[in-house]
Design an enzyme around this catalytic site. Structure first.
Site, PDB file in Angstrom:
ATOM      1  N   PRO A 129       0.853  -1.128   0.237  1.00 15.53           N
ATOM      2  CA  PRO A 129       0.170  -0.070   0.070  1.00 15.53           C
ATOM      3  C   PRO A 129       1.005   1.226  -0.040  1.00 15.53           C
ATOM      4  CG  PRO A 129      -0.693  -1.677   1.551  1.00 15.53           C
ATOM      5  CD  PRO A 129       0.417  -2.093   0.997  1.00 15.53           C
ATOM      6  N   TYR A 130       1.958   1.204   0.682  1.00 13.46           N
ATOM      7  CA  TYR A 130       2.834   2.582   0.628  1.00 13.46           C
ATOM      8  C   TYR A 130       3.492   2.611  -0.714  1.00 13.46           C
ATOM      9  CZ  TYR A 130       6.969   5.140   1.652  1.00 13.46           C
ATOM     10  OH  TYR A 130       7.778   6.025   1.806  1.00 13.46           O
ATOM     11  N   TYR A 131       3.993   1.495  -1.115  1.00 17.61           N
ATOM     12  CA  TYR A 131       4.723   1.915  -2.530  1.00 17.61           C
ATOM     13  C   TYR A 131       3.403   2.331  -3.625  1.00 17.61           C
ATOM     14  CZ  TYR A 131       9.221  -0.238  -1.485  1.00 17.61           C
ATOM     15  OH  TYR A 131      10.547  -0.412  -1.072  1.00 17.61           O
TER      16      TYR A 131
END
Lengths: 219, 219
Positions: A129-131
């Site tokens: 999700p961060y990427y």
């Protein structure tokens, strides 16, 4: 150059504010989320504005009015879930980009993440999700029409010395870590440098002085 | 018209496939995530392709090659967290849009969500990641250059009868619910209708027959 630092209370954000406060080239202002975060910025003589990037776009636009450049260094961090990742790291960035456009602020420097355009390397799964958030925020910025520069550091360390760095288009050529101090110093260097407009710089510790690494990268 | 339904195994997706299978105007294919989901589509005579939209963009592009139109009806649903919301509802949509472009597929119909351009109405807070995902997916589609139509239904019900509907630009004018059957039938109607290209239709149950509601909305 009047600069608003979004996410100024983060570790990188504080370093940017602190380094700018001792420079003659910048007039930094810290955008912070909470009243109690003011104290640090007062102590280094940097004015601050309290506003959350979880607010409406129009509210953010009002908060960053009158600046010459935006630095986006906000992130929800590892302690909260994917709900905050999408809300802060992605939607906060999208609203900040729109707010810059609405205010006619053309210069925008993004603190991104190495490998965010390399989905085949997005590991571990918990970081996906961060990427995705960083990937889509940068995608938004790249077609915004703004004079952007995207810095994409690898894993950040707290080493006080910036040291030497490496800047590449291909993140697979990078080393494993980089001091936050090096990212902050690089931001101060690229901010007024027109040759860095429209560039995406994947970066790590390396063998070149910061100025030298930038000069070599922009050609 | 050869149509690929992304997210075909969802409740709306199944209805679209089923209604298209009895129409002479469409040759539907179901894009599904798991082998065991094939059975339903076999039973209604709709071919299926097994591929996840969590795969790389190039993989998705290969899967949807050769179709004339894409319907995006995929969603991670309420049982998983915001990590899947950003990965499926948002990034899956973004990759599907890019995959359509890469294949020269110009027609793209999105099943969106009412109010997703109205952040002041995003309630409850737990739904915010979903609204952000739908908002940003639609933002991506609107500037994709594709011949898009975005349908934004309110709360979906399982009523078997489609009934009458209402289509508005302002979602605040809508009623509270709409049968999935009505959304599916509306998709079959708008898909070949060039007057719906570039339109965003907020929709609920209402007072007009589906054809009539579309005709009135597109003018």
């Amino acid at each position: 150059m009047k600069v608003i630092i979004i996410g100024a209370n983060g570790k990188v954000g504080r370093l940017i504010a602190q380094k700018m406060s001792t420079s003659h080239d910048f007039e930094p202002t810290a955008l912070i989320r909470k009243e109690e975060q003011k104290e640090y910025f007062d102590s280094i003589g940097v004015p601050s504005i309290v506003e959350s990037i979880e607010s409406q776009q129009e509210t953010i636009a009002k908060a960053i009015k009158g600046f010459d450049a935006v630095i986006f260094s906000a992130g929800s961090g590892g302690a909260t879930g994917a709900d905050k990742t999408i809300e802060v790291d992605l939607f906060g960035a999208v609203k900040s980009i729109e707010a810059a456009k609405a205010n006619g602020i053309s210069r925008f420097v993004m603190v991104g993440a190495a490998l965010s355009d390399n989905p085949e390397s997005w590991q571990p799964a918990s970081m996906k999700p961060y990427y995705i958030a960083k990937h889509l925020a940068d995608k938004e910025l790249k077609r915004s029409g703004l004079d952007y520069t995207i810095l994409r550091p690898v894993l950040l360390t707290d080493d006080e010395k910036a040291g030497k760095i490496r800047i590449e288009s291909d993140p697979n050529l990078l080393n494993n870590e980089i001091p936050r101090a090096a990212v902050a110093e690089t931001i101060l260097e690229v901010l007024p440098n027109e040759k860095t407009f429209g560039k995406v710089m994947e970066m790590s510790a390396g063998n070149l002085e910061i100025k030298e690494a930038i000069a070599q990268f922009v050609g």
